[in-house]
Write a protein that holds these residues in place. Structure first.
Motif, PDB file in Angstrom:
ATOM      1  N   SER A 172      33.431  29.795  41.921  1.00  0.00           N
ATOM      2  CA  SER A 172      34.863  29.552  42.086  1.00  0.00           C
ATOM      3  C   SER A 172      35.672  30.348  41.079  1.00  0.00           C
ATOM      4  O   SER A 172      36.745  30.861  41.374  1.00  0.00           O
ATOM      5  CB  SER A 172      35.182  28.063  41.940  1.00  0.00           C
ATOM      6  OG  SER A 172      34.683  27.343  43.043  1.00  0.00           O
ATOM      7  N   SER A 173      35.149  30.449  39.851  1.00  0.00           N
ATOM      8  CA  SER A 173      35.841  31.209  38.816  1.00  0.00           C
ATOM      9  C   SER A 173      35.508  32.686  38.873  1.00  0.00           C
ATOM     10  O   SER A 173      36.145  33.497  38.206  1.00  0.00           O
ATOM     11  CB  SER A 173      35.460  30.657  37.438  1.00  0.00           C
ATOM     12  OG  SER A 173      34.086  30.937  37.166  1.00  0.00           O
ATOM     13  N   GLY A 174      34.488  33.029  39.652  1.00  0.00           N
ATOM     14  CA  GLY A 174      34.003  34.402  39.670  1.00  0.00           C
ATOM     15  C   GLY A 174      32.752  34.580  38.838  1.00  0.00           C
ATOM     16  O   GLY A 174      32.080  35.606  38.905  1.00  0.00           O
ATOM     17  N   ARG A 214      27.069  34.726  29.782  1.00  0.00           N
ATOM     18  CA  ARG A 214      25.645  34.973  29.526  1.00  0.00           C
ATOM     19  C   ARG A 214      24.807  34.706  30.784  1.00  0.00           C
ATOM     20  O   ARG A 214      23.957  35.506  31.175  1.00  0.00           O
ATOM     21  CB  ARG A 214      25.162  34.079  28.387  1.00  0.00           C
ATOM     22  CG  ARG A 214      23.708  34.361  27.954  1.00  0.00           C
ATOM     23  CD  ARG A 214      23.215  33.309  26.963  1.00  0.00           C
ATOM     24  NE  ARG A 214      24.119  33.155  25.836  1.00  0.00           N
ATOM     25  CZ  ARG A 214      24.109  33.942  24.764  1.00  0.00           C
ATOM     26  NH1 ARG A 214      23.241  34.940  24.689  1.00  0.00           N
ATOM     27  NH2 ARG A 214      24.954  33.721  23.775  1.00  0.00           N
ATOM     28  N   ARG A 215      25.078  33.569  31.423  1.00  0.00           N
ATOM     29  CA  ARG A 215      24.298  33.196  32.606  1.00  0.00           C
ATOM     30  C   ARG A 215      24.542  34.172  33.756  1.00  0.00           C
ATOM     31  O   ARG A 215      23.618  34.526  34.497  1.00  0.00           O
ATOM     32  CB  ARG A 215      24.658  31.769  33.016  1.00  0.00           C
ATOM     33  CG  ARG A 215      23.848  31.243  34.177  1.00  0.00           C
ATOM     34  CD  ARG A 215      23.745  29.742  34.136  1.00  0.00           C
ATOM     35  NE  ARG A 215      22.832  29.286  33.097  1.00  0.00           N
ATOM     36  CZ  ARG A 215      22.474  28.002  32.938  1.00  0.00           C
ATOM     37  NH1 ARG A 215      22.961  27.067  33.734  1.00  0.00           N
ATOM     38  NH2 ARG A 215      21.629  27.656  31.990  1.00  0.00           N
ATOM     39  N   THR A 216      25.783  34.611  33.892  1.00  0.00           N
ATOM     40  CA  THR A 216      26.103  35.569  34.955  1.00  0.00           C
ATOM     41  C   THR A 216      25.441  36.912  34.676  1.00  0.00           C
ATOM     42  O   THR A 216      24.907  37.552  35.592  1.00  0.00           O
ATOM     43  CB  THR A 216      27.632  35.750  35.068  1.00  0.00           C
ATOM     44  OG1 THR A 216      28.237  34.462  35.267  1.00  0.00           O
ATOM     45  CG2 THR A 216      27.990  36.640  36.248  1.00  0.00           C
ATOM     46  N   LEU A 217      25.475  37.342  33.427  1.00  0.00           N
ATOM     47  CA  LEU A 217      24.850  38.618  33.053  1.00  0.00           C
ATOM     48  C   LEU A 217      23.357  38.612  33.324  1.00  0.00           C
ATOM     49  O   LEU A 217      22.800  39.585  33.850  1.00  0.00           O
ATOM     50  CB  LEU A 217      25.109  38.904  31.575  1.00  0.00           C
ATOM     51  CG  LEU A 217      24.421  40.155  31.003  1.00  0.00           C
ATOM     52  CD1 LEU A 217      25.008  41.417  31.612  1.00  0.00           C
ATOM     53  CD2 LEU A 217      24.551  40.182  29.478  1.00  0.00           C
ATOM     54  N   GLU A 225      30.842  43.002  38.109  1.00  0.00           N
ATOM     55  CA  GLU A 225      31.434  44.280  38.510  1.00  0.00           C
ATOM     56  C   GLU A 225      32.880  44.120  38.956  1.00  0.00           C
ATOM     57  O   GLU A 225      33.709  45.012  38.736  1.00  0.00           O
ATOM     58  CB  GLU A 225      30.612  44.909  39.643  1.00  0.00           C
ATOM     59  CG  GLU A 225      29.205  45.313  39.214  1.00  0.00           C
ATOM     60  CD  GLU A 225      28.366  45.817  40.377  1.00  0.00           C
ATOM     61  OE1 GLU A 225      28.941  45.956  41.489  1.00  0.00           O
ATOM     62  OE2 GLU A 225      27.159  46.044  40.190  1.00  0.00           O
ATOM     63  N   ASN A 226      33.207  42.985  39.573  1.00  0.00           N
ATOM     64  CA  ASN A 226      34.564  42.762  40.081  1.00  0.00           C
ATOM     65  C   ASN A 226      35.314  41.679  39.322  1.00  0.00           C
ATOM     66  O   ASN A 226      36.405  41.279  39.730  1.00  0.00           O
ATOM     67  CB  ASN A 226      34.517  42.391  41.570  1.00  0.00           C
ATOM     68  CG  ASN A 226      33.919  43.505  42.416  1.00  0.00           C
ATOM     69  OD1 ASN A 226      34.270  44.664  42.261  1.00  0.00           O
ATOM     70  ND2 ASN A 226      32.999  43.144  43.302  1.00  0.00           N
ATOM     71  N   PHE A 227      34.723  41.201  38.215  1.00  0.00           N
ATOM     72  CA  PHE A 227      35.380  40.124  37.467  1.00  0.00           C
ATOM     73  C   PHE A 227      36.361  40.720  36.456  1.00  0.00           C
ATOM     74  O   PHE A 227      35.999  41.608  35.677  1.00  0.00           O
ATOM     75  CB  PHE A 227      34.347  39.268  36.728  1.00  0.00           C
ATOM     76  CG  PHE A 227      34.947  38.082  36.036  1.00  0.00           C
ATOM     77  CD1 PHE A 227      35.334  36.966  36.748  1.00  0.00           C
ATOM     78  CD2 PHE A 227      35.151  38.092  34.651  1.00  0.00           C
ATOM     79  CE1 PHE A 227      35.901  35.874  36.112  1.00  0.00           C
ATOM     80  CE2 PHE A 227      35.714  37.007  34.019  1.00  0.00           C
ATOM     81  CZ  PHE A 227      36.093  35.887  34.744  1.00  0.00           C
ATOM     82  N   PRO A 228      37.628  40.254  36.463  1.00  0.00           N
ATOM     83  CA  PRO A 228      38.636  40.807  35.547  1.00  0.00           C
ATOM     84  C   PRO A 228      38.447  40.301  34.120  1.00  0.00           C
ATOM     85  O   PRO A 228      38.886  39.202  33.768  1.00  0.00           O
ATOM     86  CB  PRO A 228      39.959  40.310  36.147  1.00  0.00           C
ATOM     87  CG  PRO A 228      39.598  39.038  36.844  1.00  0.00           C
ATOM     88  CD  PRO A 228      38.194  39.227  37.353  1.00  0.00           C
ATOM     89  N   LEU A 229      37.782  41.060  33.293  1.00  0.00           N
ATOM     90  CA  LEU A 229      37.512  40.663  31.919  1.00  0.00           C
ATOM     91  C   LEU A 229      38.701  40.958  31.010  1.00  0.00           C
ATOM     92  O   LEU A 229      39.247  42.061  31.021  1.00  0.00           O
ATOM     93  CB  LEU A 229      36.288  41.412  31.377  1.00  0.00           C
ATOM     94  CG  LEU A 229      34.939  41.107  32.033  1.00  0.00           C
ATOM     95  CD1 LEU A 229      33.900  42.107  31.561  1.00  0.00           C
ATOM     96  CD2 LEU A 229      34.494  39.686  31.711  1.00  0.00           C
ATOM     97  N   GLY A 230      39.101  39.954  30.203  1.00  0.00           N
ATOM     98  CA  GLY A 230      40.105  40.185  29.178  1.00  0.00           C
ATOM     99  C   GLY A 230      39.446  40.781  27.946  1.00  0.00           C
ATOM    100  O   GLY A 230      38.222  40.959  27.897  1.00  0.00           O
ATOM    101  N   GLU A 231      40.226  41.068  26.931  1.00  0.00           N
ATOM    102  CA  GLU A 231      39.678  41.681  25.715  1.00  0.00           C
ATOM    103  C   GLU A 231      38.667  40.767  25.034  1.00  0.00           C
ATOM    104  O   GLU A 231      37.633  41.222  24.548  1.00  0.00           O
ATOM    105  CB  GLU A 231      40.814  42.042  24.751  1.00  0.00           C
ATOM    106  CG  GLU A 231      41.691  43.188  25.223  1.00  0.00           C
ATOM    107  CD  GLU A 231      40.875  44.447  25.513  1.00  0.00           C
ATOM    108  OE1 GLU A 231      40.016  44.800  24.680  1.00  0.00           O
ATOM    109  OE2 GLU A 231      41.088  45.053  26.571  1.00  0.00           O
ATOM    110  N   LYS A 232      38.961  39.456  25.000  1.00  0.00           N
ATOM    111  CA  LYS A 232      38.026  38.513  24.391  1.00  0.00           C
ATOM    112  C   LYS A 232      36.707  38.485  25.155  1.00  0.00           C
ATOM    113  O   LYS A 232      35.624  38.512  24.566  1.00  0.00           O
ATOM    114  CB  LYS A 232      38.628  37.106  24.353  1.00  0.00           C
ATOM    115  CG  LYS A 232      39.548  36.834  23.195  1.00  0.00           C
ATOM    116  CD  LYS A 232      39.917  35.354  23.169  1.00  0.00           C
ATOM    117  CE  LYS A 232      40.810  35.043  21.965  1.00  0.00           C
ATOM    118  NZ  LYS A 232      41.166  33.600  21.915  1.00  0.00           N
ATOM    119  N   GLU A 233      36.826  38.405  26.486  1.00  0.00           N
ATOM    120  CA  GLU A 233      35.615  38.349  27.310  1.00  0.00           C
ATOM    121  C   GLU A 233      34.773  39.603  27.155  1.00  0.00           C
ATOM    122  O   GLU A 233      33.543  39.547  27.122  1.00  0.00           O
ATOM    123  CB  GLU A 233      35.981  38.121  28.783  1.00  0.00           C
ATOM    124  CG  GLU A 233      36.456  36.732  29.127  1.00  0.00           C
ATOM    125  CD  GLU A 233      37.951  36.560  28.915  1.00  0.00           C
ATOM    126  OE1 GLU A 233      38.577  37.525  28.411  1.00  0.00           O
ATOM    127  OE2 GLU A 233      38.485  35.493  29.252  1.00  0.00           O
TER     128      GLU A 233
END
Length: 245
Positions: A172-174, A214-217, A225-233
């Motif tokens: 749901s969150s990506g 971590r779990r997604t990686l 690949e399509n998840f919008p990562l912020g600077e913190k992420e």
């Protein structure tokens, strides 16, 4: 929401729709179900719904007439413009995003076929969506329809006790969902991470995001690949990659 299912084996749905969250959703009047044997709509005395394919080949093909008439009757009875969903291994692969999309509809009709396939005129003239739950073939569309119905109904307002639950689910969150723990804090020497019992909600939320990354990686890196990562992420993900080497 109204959900209609067209199936040659309606009895398969009794236990699923009459149990757990799906049954509670119906009791709360968030959804109504009706499963119809489309053999009832066959216009021949033997109530046959399939025939040999033109051009020869193995297996039998579902005839258009019973399906066309059944869908027409359901549309007329509801007075709505439903999404008509064909469960089919050739369809779009099912995702959480599709579940969220379908959960906003008022009326869904699921068509569950058997045999070798469907007359192509069913696909081209009455279907709005073709859905596959995976790259494999089942004996019929019933099990796939149950999966889709379950994933859609749990998203309807008021169905789950905690309204945040579906929002934080995996996909749901990506990202995949973070790990969960409950009491006891120490089970046979295996302890809950200290951060989760610290009472510091800001740090707990940060830990959860990191663990989702971590779990997604490690399990589904394609989702990143399509998840919008912020600077913190991005920073946390770089740290995780170094830790996982």
């Amino acid at each position: 929401m109204r959900i209609d299912v067209l199936s040659l084996f309606p009895e398969m749905f009794e236990g699923v729709l009459g149990s757990s969250i799906l049954n509670k959703a119906a009791e709360k009047e968030a959804v109504s179900y009706m499963v119809t044997n489309f053999r009832e709509y066959a216009d021949n005395k033997h109530h046959t719904v399939d025939d040999y394919p033109y051009g020869g080949g193995a297996g039998m093909v579902l005839k258009p007439q019973p399906i066309f008439d059944a869908v027409s009757a359901l549309k007329e009875s509801s007075g709505s413009k439903p999404r008509v969903i064909l469960m089919c291994p050739q369809g779009e692969r099912y995702t959480q995003y599709k579940a969220e999309e379908l959960s906003k509809e008022e009326h869904l009709i699921f068509i569950c076929g058997h045999y070798e396939g469907y007359d192509e005129r069913i696909r081209t003239h009455i279907i709005t969506d073709e859905i596959s739950i995976g790259d494999y073939v089942l004996t019929g569309g019933e099990l796939g329809a149950m999966v889709v119905i379950d994933s859609v109904v749990r998203l309807l307002p008021g169905v789950l006790g905690n309204e945040e639950s579906p929002v934080k689910d995996s996909f749901s969150s990506g990202l995949l969902e973070h790990p969960h723990y409950t009491r006891p804090a120490d089970f046979r020497g295996i302890k809950v991470p200290d951060i989760l019992i610290s009472g510091n909600h800001a740090l707990i939320e940060e830990w959860r995001i990191k663990e989702s990354l971590r779990r997604t990686l490690t399990r589904r890196p394609d989702l990143l690949e399509n998840f919008p990562l912020g600077e913190k992420e991005k920073k946390w993900l770089d740290e995780i990659k170094k830790e996982e080497k």
